[in-house]
Design a protein around this motif. Structure first.
Motif, mmCIF file in Angstrom:
data_model
loop_
_atom_site.group_PDB
_atom_site.id
_atom_site.type_symbol
_atom_site.label_atom_id
_atom_site.label_comp_id
_atom_site.label_asym_id
_atom_site.label_seq_id
_atom_site.Cartn_x
_atom_site.Cartn_y
_atom_site.Cartn_z
ATOM 1 N N THR A 73 95.543 40.665 46.868
ATOM 2 C CA THR A 73 95.444 40.954 45.438
ATOM 3 C C THR A 73 93.991 40.911 44.991
ATOM 4 O OG1 THR A 73 97.638 39.985 45.062
ATOM 5 C CG2 THR A 73 96.187 40.219 43.156
ATOM 6 N N TYR A 74 93.278 39.908 45.444
ATOM 7 C CA TYR A 74 91.897 39.723 44.991
ATOM 8 C C TYR A 74 90.928 40.656 45.723
ATOM 9 C CZ TYR A 74 94.271 35.715 43.085
ATOM 10 O OH TYR A 74 95.160 34.917 42.410
ATOM 11 N N THR A 75 91.200 40.945 46.994
ATOM 12 C CA THR A 75 90.337 41.914 47.680
ATOM 13 C C THR A 75 90.539 43.316 47.106
ATOM 14 O OG1 THR A 75 92.011 42.150 49.441
ATOM 15 C CG2 THR A 75 90.229 40.576 49.816
ATOM 16 N N ALA A 76 91.776 43.632 46.712
ATOM 17 C CA ALA A 76 92.017 44.922 46.057
ATOM 18 C C ALA A 76 91.314 44.977 44.708
ATOM 19 C CB ALA A 76 93.515 45.159 45.875
ATOM 20 N N LEU A 77 91.289 43.853 43.996
ATOM 21 C CA LEU A 77 90.585 43.799 42.717
ATOM 22 C C LEU A 77 89.082 44.028 42.928
ATOM 23 C CD1 LEU A 77 90.547 43.225 39.674
ATOM 24 C CD2 LEU A 77 90.379 40.781 40.226
ATOM 25 N N ILE A 78 88.525 43.421 43.963
ATOM 26 C CA ILE A 78 87.105 43.640 44.274
ATOM 27 C C ILE A 78 86.853 45.107 44.584
ATOM 28 C CG2 ILE A 78 85.268 43.105 45.925
ATOM 29 C CD1 ILE A 78 86.515 40.315 46.213
ATOM 30 N N TYR A 79 87.769 45.724 45.351
ATOM 31 C CA TYR A 79 87.601 47.143 45.674
ATOM 32 C C TYR A 79 87.613 47.991 44.409
ATOM 33 C CZ TYR A 79 88.159 51.721 47.724
ATOM 34 O OH TYR A 79 87.964 53.049 48.067
ATOM 35 N N MET A 80 88.522 47.685 43.476
ATOM 36 C CA MET A 80 88.604 48.465 42.251
ATOM 37 C C MET A 80 87.335 48.323 41.418
ATOM 38 S SD MET A 80 92.607 47.818 41.208
ATOM 39 C CE MET A 80 92.554 48.875 39.757
ATOM 40 N N LEU A 81 86.740 47.138 41.411
ATOM 41 C CA LEU A 81 85.501 46.939 40.667
ATOM 42 C C LEU A 81 84.322 47.644 41.338
ATOM 43 C CD1 LEU A 81 85.916 43.147 39.748
ATOM 44 C CD2 LEU A 81 86.190 45.110 38.234
ATOM 45 N N LEU A 82 84.346 47.709 42.681
ATOM 46 C CA LEU A 82 83.273 48.395 43.412
ATOM 47 C C LEU A 82 83.420 49.910 43.373
ATOM 48 C CD1 LEU A 82 82.924 46.230 46.663
ATOM 49 C CD2 LEU A 82 81.278 46.402 44.794
ATOM 50 N N SER A 83 84.629 50.384 43.130
ATOM 51 C CA SER A 83 84.906 51.809 43.297
ATOM 52 C C SER A 83 84.124 52.691 42.333
ATOM 53 C CB SER A 83 86.412 52.070 43.127
ATOM 54 O OG SER A 83 86.851 51.696 41.826
ATOM 55 N N LEU A 84 83.730 52.156 41.195
ATOM 56 C CA LEU A 84 82.940 52.972 40.272
ATOM 57 C C LEU A 84 81.581 53.303 40.890
ATOM 58 C CD1 LEU A 84 82.522 54.325 37.556
ATOM 59 C CD2 LEU A 84 81.732 52.125 36.647
ATOM 60 N N ALA A 85 80.935 52.300 41.481
ATOM 61 C CA ALA A 85 79.629 52.526 42.101
ATOM 62 C C ALA A 85 79.747 53.440 43.321
ATOM 63 C CB ALA A 85 78.999 51.197 42.496
ATOM 64 N N THR A 86 80.732 53.174 44.191
ATOM 65 C CA THR A 86 80.885 54.019 45.379
ATOM 66 C C THR A 86 81.328 55.427 44.990
ATOM 67 O OG1 THR A 86 83.152 53.177 45.656
ATOM 68 C CG2 THR A 86 81.404 52.081 46.894
ATOM 69 N N GLY A 87 82.157 55.532 43.939
ATOM 70 C CA GLY A 87 82.590 56.854 43.497
ATOM 71 C C GLY A 87 81.427 57.694 43.001
ATOM 72 N N ILE A 88 80.526 57.075 42.254
ATOM 73 C CA ILE A 88 79.345 57.808 41.776
ATOM 74 C C ILE A 88 78.484 58.246 42.953
ATOM 75 C CG2 ILE A 88 77.190 57.559 40.493
ATOM 76 C CD1 ILE A 88 78.676 55.702 38.571
ATOM 77 N N LEU A 89 78.290 57.351 43.928
ATOM 78 C CA LEU A 89 77.489 57.680 45.113
ATOM 79 C C LEU A 89 78.103 58.843 45.890
ATOM 80 C CD1 LEU A 89 75.270 57.136 47.211
ATOM 81 C CD2 LEU A 89 76.794 55.426 48.223
ATOM 82 N N TYR A 90 79.398 58.761 46.179
ATOM 83 C CA TYR A 90 80.054 59.808 46.968
ATOM 84 C C TYR A 90 80.057 61.142 46.227
ATOM 85 C CZ TYR A 90 81.917 55.768 49.558
ATOM 86 O OH TYR A 90 82.059 54.611 50.278
#
Length: 300
Positions: free
Chosen positions: A107-124
């Motif tokens: 649950t918490y690792t998925a939450l971390i992924y969701m918070l990181l996804s904005l930065a990685t999404g912009i990069l990709y």
């Protein structure tokens, strides 16, 4: 030499792929890459031997394709058992299952992924859009050809990096090695394979999708957590305000009164746990999306 002993490295890799045909595609990619690296290095160290002679000797050291496939299967099971976090005891009641989401590390690792996804999404997204735009613009020039090849190579490296993030945070088995190089083929043939490989284009699609997905994931995670935690904290803040320890009413306008604060607390707790269930579900769904678009599953 046995009749089915491979006489060339591509033939060895084909037999290894066939022996792993029902294995996880990420495991197959890793095994093919490792095998080709080892076989190529052995061939380079023994230039006096033909591929057939070298492969016949390797069958007794590195192993025949079927033996190597079995070793990879056994190793995968052992590594997964060693790395897997012991799951909490399964709750027996519906209420236990509802609140038990707080005990699941995913649950918490998925939450971390969701918070990181904005930065990685912009990069990709930026990488793919810029790369495609420049590739089309430079296609009329000679320099455009090496640029396109470089761009595709960069997307593959980003795909490998994203796979490591997905495996670490979402628990989905992803490749730990690049796609095997097929160095036995001519250079032009290998370049052509990059552009005819469906995974090249599905990887770019994934990276384009990551921007809207990243915005949605980040927005949901931040909004749901901030609202639920604010409601949970409301009774404490109101109690402190009633005691005169903080001047909350002078700074913000709130509609929660001392009488409705307990209801706000209960609603905040329910909203928090519902949000955690959604976060865990999003993590599982996104892991499948990443596996489907980033991992090569074709058998040829």
């Amino acid at each position: 030499m046995a009749a089915n002993t491979p006489k060339t490295i591509p033939e060895y890799l084909d037999q290894l792929r066939a022996a792993l045909r029902d294995a996880d595609p990420a495991l197959v990619q890793d095994a093919l890459y490792d095998a080709e690296e080892y076989l190529r290095s052995e061939l380079a160290e023994h230039p006096d031997k033909s591929e057939a002679q070298m492969l016949a000797e390797i069958a007794g050291s590195y192993g025949a394709p079927e033996e190597v496939a079995e070793i990879y299967r056994d190793t995968e099971v052992k590594v997964n058992r060693a790395l897997r976090t012991p799951p909490p005891p399964p709750p027996r009641t519906a209420l236990g299952r509802f609140f038990g989401v707080a005990l699941d590390p995913r649950t918490y690792t998925a939450l971390i992924y969701m918070l990181l996804s904005l930065a990685t999404g912009i990069l990709y997204f930026t990488t793919v859009v810029t790369g495609l735009s420049l590739s089309l613009g430079l296609s009329i020039l000679i320099v455009g050809i090496p640029f396109v090849i470089l761009f595709v190579g960069i997307t593959r490296l980003l795909s490998l990096a994203e796979g490591r993030i997905v495996e670490a945070l979402l628990g989905q088995r992803m490749p730990r090695r690049p796609l095997y190089a097929q160095r036995g083929k001519p250079l032009l043939a290998r370049i052509g394979t990059m552009f005819t490989d469906p995974r090249t284009w599905s990887t770019m699609l994934y990276m384009l999708l990551m921007l809207p997905l990243g915005i949605a994931y980040f927005t949901f995670a931040v909004t749901s957590l901030s609202v639920s935690l604010s409601l949970i904290a409301a009774p404490v803040l109101i109690a402190l305000a009633e005691l005169g320890w903080i001047d909350m009413y002078a700074k913000v306008h709130i509609d929660i009164t001392p009488l409705s604060a307990p209801l706000a607390f209960v609603f905040g707790v329910l909203l928090l746990f519902v949000s955690l269930h959604i976060v865990r579900g999003v993590g599982r769904v996104h892991a499948e999306i990443a596996k489907g678009l980033l991992v090569k599953t074709a058998q040829h």
